[in-house]
Design a protein around this motif. Sequence first.
Motif, short mmCIF file in Angstrom:
data_model
loop_
_atom_site.label_atom_id
_atom_site.label_comp_id
_atom_site.label_asym_id
_atom_site.label_seq_id
_atom_site.Cartn_x
_atom_site.Cartn_y
_atom_site.Cartn_z
N GLN A 191 0.83 -1.21 0.00
CA GLN A 191 0.00 0.00 0.00
C GLN A 191 0.86 1.26 0.00
OE1 GLN A 191 -3.44 0.27 -0.12
NE2 GLN A 191 -3.08 2.48 -0.31
N VAL A 192 0.52 2.16 -0.87
CA VAL A 192 1.14 3.49 -0.92
C VAL A 192 0.06 4.52 -0.66
CG1 VAL A 192 2.27 5.21 -2.39
CG2 VAL A 192 2.98 2.81 -2.48
N THR A 193 0.27 5.35 0.34
CA THR A 193 -0.67 6.42 0.66
C THR A 193 0.09 7.75 0.67
OG1 THR A 193 -1.99 4.93 2.02
CG2 THR A 193 -2.35 7.29 2.33
N VAL A 194 -0.39 8.66 -0.14
CA VAL A 194 0.24 9.98 -0.24
C VAL A 194 -0.75 10.99 0.35
CG1 VAL A 194 1.33 11.68 -1.74
CG2 VAL A 194 1.39 9.24 -2.34
N SER A 195 -0.39 11.53 1.48
CA SER A 195 -1.31 12.42 2.19
C SER A 195 -0.53 13.31 3.13
CB SER A 195 -2.34 11.60 2.96
OG SER A 195 -3.16 12.44 3.75
N SER A 196 -1.05 14.50 3.33
CA SER A 196 -0.44 15.41 4.29
C SER A 196 -1.15 15.29 5.64
CB SER A 196 -0.51 16.85 3.78
OG SER A 196 -1.83 17.21 3.47
#
Length: 116
Positions: free
Chosen positions: A111-116
């Motif tokens: 899983q790759v999650t890109v979030s601030s």
Amino acid sequence: QVQLEESGGGLVQPGGSLRLSCAFSGFSFSRYVMSWYRQAPGKAREMVAIINSADSTPIYAASAKGRFTISRDDAKNMAALQMNSLKPEDSALYYCKASFAWDEYWGQGTQVTVSS
């Protein structure tokens, strides 16, 4: 029997980088075309990058071109996907695939999650 195991996914801020790895177990890794796919919730699985078995020529989806780099190490039976300048829309489950003739094998995904 071929087995693939992905690693390297995680949570990263927009603009950050991740390096995904795919470990290949089996014979004749160098024969296989290696590729990375991804699937976001509610969306179809899509190809991200492919690397040829013969001369390691890479092919990228438009969304990955210029930001992602696919590579392979035939001595280590490994493939990798370096992802830079990540965007929230890159968030997905990333899969490694190995293809040779009529055979294809998939990993379980990372899983790759890109979030601030």
